[in-house]
Scaffold this motif. Structure first.
Motif, short mmCIF file in Angstrom:
data_model
loop_
_atom_site.label_atom_id
_atom_site.label_comp_id
_atom_site.label_asym_id
_atom_site.label_seq_id
_atom_site.Cartn_x
_atom_site.Cartn_y
_atom_site.Cartn_z
N ARG A 198 0.73 -1.11 0.11
CA ARG A 198 -0.03 -0.06 -0.02
C ARG A 198 0.83 1.36 0.07
O ARG A 198 0.36 2.20 -0.23
N ILE A 199 2.23 1.07 0.45
CA ILE A 199 3.15 2.32 0.21
C ILE A 199 3.53 2.60 -1.24
O ILE A 199 3.99 1.78 -1.72
N LYS A 200 3.14 3.74 -1.62
CA LYS A 200 3.43 4.19 -3.07
C LYS A 200 4.59 5.14 -2.89
O LYS A 200 4.89 5.86 -1.88
N HIS A 253 3.67 8.39 -1.29
CA HIS A 253 3.49 8.69 0.21
C HIS A 253 4.96 8.94 0.52
O HIS A 253 5.11 9.79 1.58
N LEU A 254 6.02 8.59 0.20
CA LEU A 254 7.24 8.87 0.56
C LEU A 254 7.72 10.16 0.10
O LEU A 254 8.16 10.95 1.02
N LEU A 280 -0.46 7.13 4.99
CA LEU A 280 0.75 6.30 5.14
C LEU A 280 1.02 6.16 6.85
O LEU A 280 1.32 4.70 7.21
N VAL A 287 -0.90 2.75 7.23
CA VAL A 287 -0.12 1.76 7.11
C VAL A 287 1.13 1.43 7.98
O VAL A 287 1.17 0.31 8.22
N ALA A 298 13.09 6.67 4.45
CA ALA A 298 12.24 7.10 3.48
C ALA A 298 13.24 7.92 2.51
O ALA A 298 13.21 8.00 1.28
#
Length: 307
Positions: A5-7, A10-11, A44, A47, A73
């Motif tokens: 789910r982290i794209k 997000h970062l 974020l 998650v 990150a």
């Protein structure tokens, strides 16, 4: 495993909010709306299972959990950008540039052989090598103008945000021309004040080592002192005069081996300091830089002075 789910967004959003300490400023730089930034941060946090920011008066501040995640990150984004740059430059015919800061001892003892090995590897990378005082090179490394600094380990207070890989230790020597009167005098310290002495500048790494060493041996000051970090000037001046050059052994190792210069018989073991590779702690080396670092390690293993 990394949660799918982290794209990338997000970062990118998280790092920008952390950098700006403001949702509004981050939204402006990312060219999205403030609600979109807020939504991305909330996704974020869902998650991760923790809050990465918290309110601080009218603004926000990063949480302890956020600080932990920020380090990774930031490194992940740097690696991704380097990957994109590598592909883009490969398609356009331009290789990833490698920017190295080399202190004088590394410029003479390590870098020439390391560069020969690196060029033989055929990476096609463009190389930039600059020299200068440690403080200047570290500042360029800190702001991203350099990728790596090769040389002596800086003082602890200068190493915040950096990592250091030790290669070998090196001492300072009192260097003179072949045939200098002090080579036959026996008591070299007793005659120092009779000759010009080239000292490392106050901004150099070895200056504190040299000053402490002189004081420990009863020398509080030198009447004919010249401060310089120019190895070209030092080498030329010492060869043409009776001057004494206090310098890292690596700078003059080849000159001494060839008999053009000589080290005074002074025990300088107390001036030894670690020489190695300094990088930003969160940096991820590009492929060409990783190859160059390996060649430097190989050369250092061969030319490292005896303990």
């Amino acid at each position: 495993m990394i949660d799918s789910r982290i794209k990338f967004r997000h970062l990118q959003t998280f790092v920008e909010v952390a950098r700006q300490k403001s949702v509004m400023k981050a939204a402006e730089l990312l060219h999205v709306s403030q609600p979109a930034v807020t939504k991305t941060i909330r996704e974020l946090e869902e998650v991760l299972g923790v809050a990465v920011f918290e309110r601080d008066g009218r603004g926000i501040k990063i949480t302890r959990s956020g600080e932990v995640f920020l380090k990774h990150a930031g490194a992940a984004l740097t690696a991704l950008r380097q990957g994109f740059d590598s592909v883009s430059q490969a398609l356009s015919g331009d290789a990833v540039p490698v920017r190295i800061g080399a202190l004088p001892t590394a410029s003479t003892r390590i870098m020439p052989q390391a560069m020969r090995l690196f060029l033989a590897a055929g990476t096609g990378a463009r190389i930039k090598i600059v020299t200068g005082e440690n403080a200047v090179l570290l500042e360029q490394l800190r702001v991203g103008d350099l990728d790596l600094v090769v040389g002596r380990l800086a003082a602890p207070e200068k190493m915040t945000g950096f990592s250091f890989e030790h290669l070998y230790s090196e001492r300072v020597v009192f260097c003179v021309r072949a045939g200098h009167p002090l080579l036959a005098a026996g008591a070299a310290f007793a005659g120092l004040d009779a000759y010009p002495v080239l000292m490392p500048t106050r901004g150099s790494i070895i200056r504190p080592f040299v000053e402490s060493f002189l004081i420990a041996n009863g020398i509080a000051g030198l009447p004919n002192q010249i401060d310089t970090v120019s190895d070209a000037f030092g080498r030329a001046f010492v060869r043409e005069s009776d001057a004494i050059w206090i310098i890292s052994e690596g700078v003059v190792a080849a000159d001494i081996a060839e008999g053009k210069l000589a080290a005074l018989p002074i025990d300088t073991g107390g001036t030894k300091g670690p020489v190695g590779l300094t990088m930003r702690a969160d940096a991820v080396p590009s492929m060409p830089l990783a190859i160059l670092m390996q060649t430097i390690r190989e050369v250092a293993g061969k030319v490292a002075p005896a303990a």
